[in-house]
Design a protein around this motif. Structure first.
Motif, mmCIF file in Angstrom:
data_model
loop_
_atom_site.group_PDB
_atom_site.id
_atom_site.type_symbol
_atom_site.label_atom_id
_atom_site.label_comp_id
_atom_site.label_asym_id
_atom_site.label_seq_id
_atom_site.Cartn_x
_atom_site.Cartn_y
_atom_site.Cartn_z
ATOM 1 N N ASP A 94 60.936 39.896 33.511
ATOM 2 C CA ASP A 94 60.622 40.328 34.947
ATOM 3 C C ASP A 94 61.161 39.684 35.923
ATOM 4 O O ASP A 94 61.232 38.177 35.779
ATOM 5 C CB ASP A 94 58.946 40.583 35.247
ATOM 6 C CG ASP A 94 58.794 40.752 36.543
ATOM 7 O OD1 ASP A 94 58.485 42.227 36.956
ATOM 8 O OD2 ASP A 94 58.679 39.753 37.317
ATOM 9 N N SER A 95 61.822 39.845 36.796
ATOM 10 C CA SER A 95 62.839 39.109 37.725
ATOM 11 C C SER A 95 62.058 38.052 38.420
ATOM 12 O O SER A 95 62.393 37.186 38.891
ATOM 13 C CB SER A 95 63.683 39.888 38.759
ATOM 14 O OG SER A 95 62.790 40.884 39.412
ATOM 15 N N GLU A 96 61.003 38.487 39.030
ATOM 16 C CA GLU A 96 60.048 37.598 39.866
ATOM 17 C C GLU A 96 59.255 36.527 39.120
ATOM 18 O O GLU A 96 59.475 35.267 39.489
ATOM 19 C CB GLU A 96 58.951 38.299 40.544
ATOM 20 C CG GLU A 96 59.376 39.362 41.787
ATOM 21 C CD GLU A 96 59.809 38.245 43.129
ATOM 22 O OE1 GLU A 96 58.880 37.388 43.587
ATOM 23 O OE2 GLU A 96 60.738 38.585 43.460
ATOM 24 N N LEU A 97 58.973 36.883 37.770
ATOM 25 C CA LEU A 97 58.356 35.873 36.681
ATOM 26 C C LEU A 97 59.426 34.957 36.532
ATOM 27 O O LEU A 97 59.364 33.644 36.198
ATOM 28 C CB LEU A 97 58.113 36.405 35.816
ATOM 29 C CG LEU A 97 56.566 37.292 36.012
ATOM 30 C CD1 LEU A 97 55.963 38.203 34.774
ATOM 31 C CD2 LEU A 97 55.482 36.368 36.780
ATOM 32 N N ILE A 98 60.738 35.543 36.403
ATOM 33 C CA ILE A 98 61.876 34.806 35.919
ATOM 34 C C ILE A 98 62.162 33.631 36.965
ATOM 35 O O ILE A 98 62.504 32.359 36.906
ATOM 36 C CB ILE A 98 63.166 35.406 35.761
ATOM 37 C CG1 ILE A 98 62.710 36.321 34.382
ATOM 38 C CG2 ILE A 98 64.473 34.761 35.499
ATOM 39 C CD1 ILE A 98 63.985 37.450 34.100
ATOM 40 N N LEU A 99 62.161 34.147 38.404
ATOM 41 C CA LEU A 99 62.283 33.157 39.442
ATOM 42 C C LEU A 99 61.431 31.982 39.376
ATOM 43 O O LEU A 99 61.627 30.851 39.523
ATOM 44 C CB LEU A 99 62.309 33.720 40.828
ATOM 45 C CG LEU A 99 63.481 34.799 41.176
ATOM 46 C CD1 LEU A 99 63.177 35.160 42.540
ATOM 47 C CD2 LEU A 99 64.595 33.858 41.174
ATOM 48 N N ASN A 100 60.059 32.211 39.182
ATOM 49 C CA ASN A 100 59.103 31.274 38.958
ATOM 50 C C ASN A 100 59.134 30.398 37.927
ATOM 51 O O ASN A 100 59.037 28.923 38.087
ATOM 52 C CB ASN A 100 57.619 31.961 38.991
ATOM 53 C CG ASN A 100 57.314 32.946 40.082
ATOM 54 O OD1 ASN A 100 57.725 32.666 40.947
ATOM 55 N ND2 ASN A 100 56.230 33.589 39.785
ATOM 56 N N TYR A 101 59.569 30.768 36.820
ATOM 57 C CA TYR A 101 60.005 30.033 35.517
ATOM 58 C C TYR A 101 61.272 29.039 35.748
ATOM 59 O O TYR A 101 60.957 28.077 35.439
ATOM 60 C CB TYR A 101 60.241 30.906 34.473
ATOM 61 C CG TYR A 101 60.284 30.183 33.119
ATOM 62 C CD1 TYR A 101 59.212 29.808 32.346
ATOM 63 C CD2 TYR A 101 61.583 30.275 32.368
ATOM 64 C CE1 TYR A 101 59.198 29.411 31.197
ATOM 65 C CE2 TYR A 101 61.596 29.498 31.305
ATOM 66 C CZ TYR A 101 60.716 29.131 30.606
ATOM 67 O OH TYR A 101 60.732 28.817 29.297
#
Length: 231
Positions: free
Chosen positions: A99-106
């Motif tokens: 997921d793009s948003e979760l990737i940003l957080n990661y």
């Protein structure tokens, strides 16, 4: 669902569920490889791609087709049964973030091997506000305008967020996930309705920010001649 953080990943065993797919994260020994599966024309995938470039993490980019006879290979659907891009696979597939948003957080937490941390705690609240404004306001209202809806409504929102630009980037001197999340969508709106300027649209700060990003290699590398909208 709460956002994925680095503390989730380093836990002995964490179960993360997204769109019916369950991925187990464990602190197992494995190859230190990072793979980014994407389609370069997708704006949601682009924001995660920008973040990987910003933190200068070593990674392998694997592009897939999403439509037609060559779309969505079996190995990709096993990785992410939802069939959406992007997907970030770390440590030889031990960690899978689909997921793009979760990737940003990661990425922001510095959890990608070999990459730096993307933002400082002092900008956290400003980053959250920018990402929410882009996701909840700019994206849906921008879609309406492109499909023939009110341009005045779009420009009103852009003028409002323009006042929050701190320059040279959205939250000041450092690139944050706010810039990564905003650029693919604001760049497309600039291509469609722009160039956005202070005189014509009341968006002078956004113009300066877009020009800054366009001249920054981490953003420039991800810009494609042919690109998709977000629907």
């Amino acid at each position: 669902m709460r956002s994925l953080t680095s503390s989730d990943v380093i836990a002995l065993t964490t179960i993360f569920t997204i769109q019916g797919s369950i991925h187990a994260f464990s602190r197992m020994a494995g190859p230190s490889t990072t793979q980014f599966v994407t389609n370069k024309m997708c704006p949601f995938a682009q924001k995660a791609w920008i973040a990987l470039e910003v933190v200068n993490a070593p990674y392998e980019l694997k592009e897939i087709s999403l439509y037609g006879v060559n779309g969505k290979p079996d190995w990709f659907l096993k990785m992410n049964p939802a069939g959406t891009v992007p997907v970030l696979s770390c440590n030889g597939g031990i960690v899978v973030v689909p997921d793009s948003e979760l990737i940003l957080n990661y990425i922001a937490d510095g959890a990608v091997e070999g990459g730096s941390q993307l933002q400082s705690p002092s900008s956290e609240e400003a980053v959250k506000k920018w990402r929410k404004d882009i996701s909840d306001r700019v994206i849906p209202i921008g879609k309406e305008a492109v499909l023939g809806g009110s341009r005045d409504k779009l420009f009103s929102i852009l003028q409002e967020v323009d006042k929050n630009v701190q320059l040279p980037y959205l939250c000041g001197d450092q690139i944050t996930t706010a810039d990564c999340a905003a650029f693919p969508f604001l760049w497309r709106l600039d291509q469609e309705f722009g160039p956005l300027t202070q005189g014509d649209h009341g968006c002078g700060n956004l113009r300066s920010w877009l020009d800054q990003c366009d001249s920054t290699s981490s953003f420039k590398k991800t810009v494609q001649t042919n690109w998709w909208w977000w629907w």
